[in-house]
Scaffold this motif. Structure first.
Motif, PDB file in Angstrom:
ATOM      1  N   GLY A 260       0.794  -1.221   0.000  1.00 35.33           N
ATOM      2  CA  GLY A 260       0.000   0.000   0.000  1.00 35.33           C
ATOM      3  C   GLY A 260       0.824   1.267   0.000  1.00 35.33           C
ATOM      4  O   GLY A 260       0.271   2.366   0.038  1.00 35.33           O
ATOM      5  N   GLN A 261       2.135   1.144  -0.060  1.00 31.92           N
ATOM      6  CA  GLN A 261       3.006   2.318  -0.126  1.00 31.92           C
ATOM      7  C   GLN A 261       3.078   2.840  -1.554  1.00 31.92           C
ATOM      8  O   GLN A 261       2.811   2.115  -2.521  1.00 31.92           O
ATOM      9  CB  GLN A 261       4.407   1.958   0.369  1.00 31.92           C
ATOM     10  N   ARG A 262       3.468   4.112  -1.703  1.00 29.41           N
ATOM     11  CA  ARG A 262       3.679   4.704  -3.021  1.00 29.41           C
ATOM     12  C   ARG A 262       5.102   5.223  -3.089  1.00 29.41           C
ATOM     13  O   ARG A 262       5.481   6.101  -2.309  1.00 29.41           O
ATOM     14  CB  ARG A 262       2.683   5.829  -3.274  1.00 29.41           C
ATOM     15  N   LEU A 263       5.889   4.659  -3.987  1.00 27.70           N
ATOM     16  CA  LEU A 263       7.299   5.007  -4.124  1.00 27.70           C
ATOM     17  C   LEU A 263       7.557   5.627  -5.489  1.00 27.70           C
ATOM     18  O   LEU A 263       6.994   5.182  -6.498  1.00 27.70           O
ATOM     19  CB  LEU A 263       8.174   3.762  -3.972  1.00 27.70           C
ATOM     20  N   GLY A 264       8.419   6.628  -5.521  1.00 24.57           N
ATOM     21  CA  GLY A 264       8.845   7.216  -6.784  1.00 24.57           C
ATOM     22  C   GLY A 264      10.238   6.725  -7.141  1.00 24.57           C
ATOM     23  O   GLY A 264      11.091   6.591  -6.265  1.00 24.57           O
ATOM     24  N   ILE A 265      10.459   6.445  -8.415  1.00 25.48           N
ATOM     25  CA  ILE A 265      11.781   6.066  -8.917  1.00 25.48           C
ATOM     26  C   ILE A 265      12.275   7.233  -9.758  1.00 25.48           C
ATOM     27  O   ILE A 265      11.785   7.478 -10.862  1.00 25.48           O
ATOM     28  CB  ILE A 265      11.723   4.768  -9.740  1.00 25.48           C
ATOM     29  N   PHE A 266      13.237   7.987  -9.240  1.00 26.71           N
ATOM     30  CA  PHE A 266      13.687   9.234  -9.850  1.00 26.71           C
ATOM     31  C   PHE A 266      14.995   8.995 -10.594  1.00 26.71           C
ATOM     32  O   PHE A 266      15.956   8.482 -10.022  1.00 26.71           O
ATOM     33  CB  PHE A 266      13.900  10.304  -8.777  1.00 26.71           C
ATOM     34  N   ALA A 267      15.038   9.373 -11.866  1.00 24.43           N
ATOM     35  CA  ALA A 267      16.254   9.161 -12.653  1.00 24.43           C
ATOM     36  C   ALA A 267      16.183   9.944 -13.940  1.00 24.43           C
ATOM     37  O   ALA A 267      15.099  10.322 -14.402  1.00 24.43           O
ATOM     38  CB  ALA A 267      16.442   7.680 -12.961  1.00 24.43           C
ATOM     39  N   GLY A 268      17.355  10.176 -14.530  1.00 27.82           N
ATOM     40  CA  GLY A 268      17.414  10.733 -15.869  1.00 27.82           C
ATOM     41  C   GLY A 268      17.161   9.648 -16.893  1.00 27.82           C
ATOM     42  O   GLY A 268      16.856   8.499 -16.558  1.00 27.82           O
ATOM     43  N   SER A 269      17.309  10.002 -18.152  1.00 27.56           N
ATOM     44  CA  SER A 269      17.034   9.029 -19.217  1.00 27.56           C
ATOM     45  C   SER A 269      18.194   8.045 -19.346  1.00 27.56           C
ATOM     46  O   SER A 269      19.361   8.392 -19.160  1.00 27.56           O
ATOM     47  CB  SER A 269      16.838   9.766 -20.547  1.00 27.56           C
TER      48      SER A 269
ATOM     49  N   THR B 153       7.782   5.982 -11.960  1.00 30.37           N
ATOM     50  CA  THR B 153       9.062   6.535 -12.378  1.00 30.37           C
ATOM     51  C   THR B 153       8.888   8.018 -12.701  1.00 30.37           C
ATOM     52  O   THR B 153       7.850   8.441 -13.212  1.00 30.37           O
ATOM     53  CB  THR B 153       9.626   5.815 -13.617  1.00 30.37           C
ATOM     54  N   VAL B 154       9.903   8.793 -12.363  1.00 31.79           N
ATOM     55  CA  VAL B 154       9.900  10.229 -12.618  1.00 31.79           C
ATOM     56  C   VAL B 154      11.148  10.539 -13.429  1.00 31.79           C
ATOM     57  O   VAL B 154      12.275  10.357 -12.951  1.00 31.79           O
ATOM     58  CB  VAL B 154       9.893  11.041 -11.307  1.00 31.79           C
ATOM     59  N   LEU B 155      10.956  10.955 -14.664  1.00 27.04           N
ATOM     60  CA  LEU B 155      12.067  11.264 -15.567  1.00 27.04           C
ATOM     61  C   LEU B 155      12.512  12.694 -15.299  1.00 27.04           C
ATOM     62  O   LEU B 155      11.864  13.648 -15.731  1.00 27.04           O
ATOM     63  CB  LEU B 155      11.612  11.098 -17.020  1.00 27.04           C
ATOM     64  N   VAL B 156      13.596  12.849 -14.554  1.00 26.83           N
ATOM     65  CA  VAL B 156      14.046  14.191 -14.166  1.00 26.83           C
ATOM     66  C   VAL B 156      14.827  14.814 -15.316  1.00 26.83           C
ATOM     67  O   VAL B 156      15.718  14.189 -15.890  1.00 26.83           O
ATOM     68  CB  VAL B 156      14.905  14.141 -12.879  1.00 26.83           C
ATOM     69  N   GLU B 157      14.475  16.036 -15.669  1.00 31.43           N
ATOM     70  CA  GLU B 157      15.100  16.717 -16.797  1.00 31.43           C
ATOM     71  C   GLU B 157      16.508  17.160 -16.410  1.00 31.43           C
ATOM     72  O   GLU B 157      16.706  17.835 -15.407  1.00 31.43           O
ATOM     73  CB  GLU B 157      14.262  17.924 -17.210  1.00 31.43           C
ATOM     74  N   GLY B 158      17.490  16.775 -17.221  1.00 31.99           N
ATOM     75  CA  GLY B 158      18.856  17.173 -16.965  1.00 31.99           C
ATOM     76  C   GLY B 158      19.393  16.653 -15.642  1.00 31.99           C
ATOM     77  O   GLY B 158      20.286  17.275 -15.054  1.00 31.99           O
ATOM     78  N   ASP B 159      18.861  15.508 -15.161  1.00 36.39           N
ATOM     79  CA  ASP B 159      19.272  14.924 -13.870  1.00 36.39           C
ATOM     80  C   ASP B 159      19.075  15.899 -12.713  1.00 36.39           C
ATOM     81  O   ASP B 159      19.745  15.807 -11.683  1.00 36.39           O
ATOM     82  CB  ASP B 159      20.739  14.461 -13.908  1.00 36.39           C
ATOM     83  N   ASP B 160      18.134  16.840 -12.873  1.00 39.18           N
ATOM     84  CA  ASP B 160      17.835  17.813 -11.816  1.00 39.18           C
ATOM     85  C   ASP B 160      16.730  17.246 -10.927  1.00 39.18           C
ATOM     86  O   ASP B 160      15.564  17.211 -11.309  1.00 39.18           O
ATOM     87  CB  ASP B 160      17.399  19.142 -12.445  1.00 39.18           C
ATOM     88  N   MET B 161      17.093  16.806  -9.729  1.00 43.64           N
ATOM     89  CA  MET B 161      16.134  16.179  -8.825  1.00 43.64           C
ATOM     90  C   MET B 161      15.153  17.177  -8.214  1.00 43.64           C
ATOM     91  O   MET B 161      14.219  16.784  -7.526  1.00 43.64           O
ATOM     92  CB  MET B 161      16.873  15.431  -7.708  1.00 43.64           C
TER      93      MET B 161
END
Length: 443
Positions: free
Chosen positions: A157-166, A307-315
């Protein structure tokens, strides 16, 4: 006394009711403007064009004009084409028969399989679980990835984000989780993906074993913006249907950023003013509406991995910052690790699970903290170690981290085709920590 059944009477009355049609009055960019019919925001409108029909959705009402966004290609639509309001949003078919199927953004099978059987029709919109009736997140959900199950544990029941560039392995990590999780059902939403990668992901990364207990919803990058948005809500509604039957579901969405970009296209076309980095206000109101629908309910659970596609690896870019504030934890993937051939490229020290205290024992948390201490000590001394300026004995913790570095790397690395049970991962972590304690005692 009438002998006509109520259902038949209702159908006859509906067929005899006058059908009010309007006309297309304007085409501006992605927007179709219709006049002469009444409809609410979210309702479907059907446009008759040369050679067929086109469905659209009302996104704004301006006086007597309906601003609609198409659910298909606008080719062939002209000024004056006939339009009819359908009186409701387009429905969605759900049921057990969806397992193992690949659907488009509107929930229609695209895998050349048999027609859906034993399905029921629902609205794609639904209310999130009541905040006071949600079940507590107090049990770990195994994901089959050592680094996650021990150092960033996920609860049911948790919600996790996976943050990364392309290009750092987000999709491959999701495929590992789809195969290795002990959830009963996996629902995957591929929003805005390259068309080339979809079949590769299904055939190579997910595989027959993963697909058999999964539902895959696909809206490629060339689909209309509204279809990409609807794909995210379609996948969420399918996950809710399985959850409401008492099942534990994993909902994986790749990617939340492309969902936000599609909403930006719709918002700007509907006339919204651009705000932060061109994103209109509706983007930041839609994110919680989508994300809050996942989680534990009174029966069953939806564990959300986005998943969260961060632009320019900017978190700290707007979508990443907004998502991080809503989600219950975040996993950060590192380009430095990916380019070094370290997979999965999880930057453990920058990742956190907010429910870890509720789903792990004190002993296991102690082992995880010890490994984090070793990794942090090695990171802080990395520059000195690499240039040969670190003197052994200057810091006992760094000495242990250097001595165990190869073992730690082996623990954190995992082949994409390998899945490891959570209990085995915790056992491996315990052995690693015991080795560290033995080194400390020997010194």
């Amino acid at each position: 006394m009438s002998v006509v059944p109520d259902a038949l009477r209702a159908g006859l009355l509906g067929a005899l009711a006058p059908r009010r049609t309007g006309r297309v009055t304007r085409l501006v960019g992605l927007r179709v403007e219709v006049e002469g019919v009444e409809a609410a925001v979210g309702d479907a409108v059907r446009v008759w064009r040369g050679g067929g029909t086109l469905d659209a959705e009302v996104v704004a009402v301006q006086g007597s004009t309906l601003a609609c966004m198409p659910l298909g290609d606008l080719t062939g639509v002209r000024f004056g084409d006939r339009a009819e309001a359908l009186g409701r949003p387009l429905p969605l078919a759900v049921g057990e028969g969806l397992l193992g199927r690949v659907l488009d953004g509107l929930g229609r099978p695209i895998d050349d399989g048999p027609p859906l059987a034993d399905w029921e029709e629902v609205s794609v919109d639904a209310a999130p679980p009541h905040p006071l009736r949600r079940d507590l997140v107090d049990r770990q959900l195994a994901l089959g990835v050592r680094a996650l199950d021990t150092l960033v544990p996920c609860g049911r029941g948790q919600r996790l984000g996976i943050f990364a560039g392309s290009g750092v392995g987000k999709s491959s990590l999701l495929s590992m989780i789809a195969r290795g999780t002990d959830a009963q059902v996996s629902v995957l939403a591929l929003v805005g993906e390259r068309g080339r990668e979809v079949n590769e992901f299904i055939q190579r990364d997910l595989g027959p074993e993963g697909l058999a207990r999964s539902v895959v919803v696909v809206a490629t990058s060339d689909e209309p913006a509204l279809v990409r948005i609807r794909a995210a809500f379609t996948a969420t509604r399918i996950a809710e249907w399985f959850r409401d039957r008492g099942m534990d579901v994993v909902l994986m969405m790749d990617s939340l950023t492309r969902f936000a970009m599609a909403q930006r296209e719709v918002g700007l076309s509907a006339g919204e003013p651009p705000a932060t980095r061109g994103y209109p206000p509706s983007v930041f109101s839609q994110l919680p509406k989508l994300l809050e629908r996942a989680g534990a309910a009174e029966t069953g659970s939806i564990t959300g991995l986005y998943t969260v596609l961060v632009e320019g690896d900017d978190m700290n870019e707007p979508i990443a910052d907004a998502a991080r504030s809503i989600l219950d934890g975040h996993i950060v993937l590192s380009r430095r690790l990916a380019t070094a051939g370290h997979f999965p490229s999880i930057e453990v020290l920058d990742s956190i699970s907010r429910v870890e205290p509720a789903i792990t024992t004190p002993e296991r948390r102690s082992h995880a903290r010890e490994l984090r201490r070793l990794m942090a000590a090695h990171r802080d001394a990395r520059d000195l170690i690499e240039i040969g300026a670190y003197v052994r004995g200057a810091n006992p913790l760094v000495d242990r981290a250097v001595a165990l570095q190869d073992v730690i790397d082996a623990f954190l690395r995992q082949d994409v085709a390998e899945t490891v049970p959570a209990e085995a991962s915790w056992g491996d972590l315990q052995l690693l920590v015991e080795a560290s304690m033995q080194l400390a005692a020997a010194r």
